[in-house]
Design a protein around this motif. Structure first.
Motif, short mmCIF file in Angstrom:
data_model
loop_
_atom_site.label_atom_id
_atom_site.label_comp_id
_atom_site.label_asym_id
_atom_site.label_seq_id
_atom_site.Cartn_x
_atom_site.Cartn_y
_atom_site.Cartn_z
N VAL A 219 47.13 45.71 37.30
CA VAL A 219 47.46 45.17 38.62
C VAL A 219 46.24 45.20 39.53
N LEU A 220 45.50 46.33 39.53
CA LEU A 220 44.30 46.44 40.37
C LEU A 220 43.24 45.42 39.94
N THR A 221 43.13 45.20 38.64
CA THR A 221 42.16 44.21 38.15
C THR A 221 42.52 42.81 38.61
N ASP A 222 43.82 42.50 38.54
CA ASP A 222 44.26 41.18 38.99
C ASP A 222 43.99 41.00 40.48
N ILE A 223 44.25 42.04 41.28
CA ILE A 223 44.01 41.97 42.72
C ILE A 223 42.51 41.77 43.01
N GLY A 224 41.67 42.54 42.31
CA GLY A 224 40.23 42.39 42.49
C GLY A 224 39.73 41.01 42.12
N THR A 225 40.27 40.47 41.01
CA THR A 225 39.89 39.11 40.60
C THR A 225 40.31 38.08 41.64
N LEU A 226 41.51 38.26 42.21
CA LEU A 226 42.00 37.35 43.24
C LEU A 226 41.10 37.38 44.47
N ILE A 227 40.68 38.60 44.86
CA ILE A 227 39.81 38.73 46.03
C ILE A 227 38.48 38.02 45.78
N VAL A 228 37.92 38.20 44.59
CA VAL A 228 36.64 37.55 44.26
C VAL A 228 36.77 36.03 44.32
N TRP A 229 37.88 35.50 43.78
CA TRP A 229 38.07 34.05 43.80
C TRP A 229 38.30 33.53 45.20
N VAL A 230 39.00 34.30 46.04
CA VAL A 230 39.21 33.87 47.42
C VAL A 230 37.89 33.81 48.18
N VAL A 231 37.06 34.86 48.01
CA VAL A 231 35.75 34.87 48.67
C VAL A 231 34.89 33.72 48.16
N TYR A 232 34.91 33.48 46.87
CA TYR A 232 34.12 32.40 46.28
C TYR A 232 34.59 31.04 46.79
N ALA A 233 35.90 30.87 46.90
CA ALA A 233 36.45 29.62 47.40
C ALA A 233 36.06 29.40 48.87
N GLN A 234 36.06 30.48 49.65
CA GLN A 234 35.66 30.34 51.05
C GLN A 234 34.19 29.94 51.16
N LEU A 235 33.35 30.53 50.32
CA LEU A 235 31.93 30.18 50.34
C LEU A 235 31.73 28.71 49.99
N LEU A 236 32.48 28.24 48.98
CA LEU A 236 32.39 26.83 48.61
C LEU A 236 32.88 25.93 49.74
N TYR A 237 33.96 26.35 50.40
CA TYR A 237 34.51 25.54 51.49
C TYR A 237 33.54 25.48 52.67
N PHE A 238 32.96 26.64 53.05
CA PHE A 238 32.03 26.65 54.17
C PHE A 238 30.79 25.83 53.85
N SER A 239 30.32 25.89 52.60
CA SER A 239 29.17 25.09 52.21
C SER A 239 29.49 23.60 52.26
N PHE A 240 30.69 23.22 51.77
CA PHE A 240 31.10 21.83 51.81
C PHE A 240 31.26 21.34 53.24
N ARG A 241 31.86 22.17 54.09
CA ARG A 241 32.06 21.77 55.49
C ARG A 241 30.73 21.63 56.21
N ARG A 242 29.78 22.52 55.90
CA ARG A 242 28.47 22.43 56.55
C ARG A 242 27.74 21.16 56.13
N GLN A 243 27.89 20.77 54.86
CA GLN A 243 27.25 19.55 54.40
C GLN A 243 27.91 18.31 54.99
N ARG A 244 29.21 18.37 55.24
CA ARG A 244 29.93 17.22 55.76
C ARG A 244 29.88 17.14 57.29
N ARG A 245 29.39 18.17 57.93
CA ARG A 245 29.38 18.20 59.40
C ARG A 245 28.18 17.41 59.92
N PRO A 246 28.40 16.44 60.79
CA PRO A 246 27.27 15.70 61.35
C PRO A 246 26.45 16.56 62.29
N ARG A 247 25.15 16.33 62.27
CA ARG A 247 24.24 17.11 63.10
C ARG A 247 23.21 16.15 63.70
N LEU A 248 23.34 15.86 64.99
CA LEU A 248 22.45 14.96 65.68
C LEU A 248 21.74 15.70 66.81
#
Length: 231
Positions: free
Chosen positions: A14-43
């Protein structure tokens, strides 16, 4: 140790599954923030070549994708009211054959030249529109203010000059924008112009983008190219 793991295998799983879930959530957030930063216009809107009112107004695209410049709006706030003009079409052409001392020639009565600033601007590219002096004279003329050089007459005070961009970014349905305000500083014999904020303001929230849509509809009207609102 193996006996302990065998006895508590379910808890460890159970602890291993929770740790894996946390890692994937953090990784998904990093991917999302990177994607949003690339898609954000900057003038960026800044001064070029000089630091006074004779400086060129520089527009830079620091976005990851090209932007299509649809409108460039200039607003002159004065003690008599606000003058608002669509300055997408240039009134002053920058020439490489400037004075050898690096000074940019500005005609007291600029004539409309060929060329418009409407069009795509690639990532990492920049374009300059008229000098701030030419923009000030153009707005003052549209507002009916008499000028002596770059100074208004009849006790009129120029307060701020705001440059606002309306652009289309990528496959976005609604326009995005950017604006920056510059403050007039009384300096003899001419006048100075300094940015009010250290950075360009991004106009990308849903409310701001809907406001830009309304502004585009106004600009598409025949009477929306230039306006004066008195106080």
């Amino acid at each position: 140790m193996f006996d302990w793991l065998f006895q508590h295998g379910d808890n460890v799983s159970v602890l291993t599954d929770i740790g894996t879930l946390i890692v994937w959530v953090v990784y998904a957030q990093l991917l999302y923030f990177s994607f949003r930063r690339q898609r954000r216009p900057r003038l960026l809107i800044n001064r070029g070549r000089k630091k006074d009112i004779d400086a060129l107004c520089i527009i830079s695209n620091m976005s990851a994708e090209p932007v299509f410049i649809q409108h460039i709006i200039a607003e002159l706030d004065t003690s008599r009211g606000t003058v608002r003009v669509d300055v997408t079409d240039s009134t002053e052409k920058y020439d490489k054959d400037d004075d050898q001392d690096g000074n940019h020639r500005t005609d007291p009565s600029p004539i409309v030249q060929d060329g418009s600033h409407q069009g795509p601007l690639g990532p990492g590219s920049f374009v300059h529109i008229d000098s701030f002096a030419a923009l000030t004279r153009r707005l003052a003329s549209d507002g009916g203010f008499k000028m002596e050089g770059l100074r208004p007459l009849q006790d009129v005070v120029f307060r701020t000059l705001t440059i606002r961009l309306i652009c289309i970014y990528g496959s976005e349905d609604l326009p995005v924008g950017a604006e920056r305000r510059f403050v007039f500083i009384d300096q003899q014999p001419g006048c100075g112009l300094v940015p009010k904020t250290w950075d360009t303001k991004r106009l990308s929230s849903p409310w701001q983008r809907r406001r830009l849509c309304r502004e585009i509809r106004l600009l598409n009207d025949k009477d929306g190219l230039s306006s004066f609102r008195s106080t």
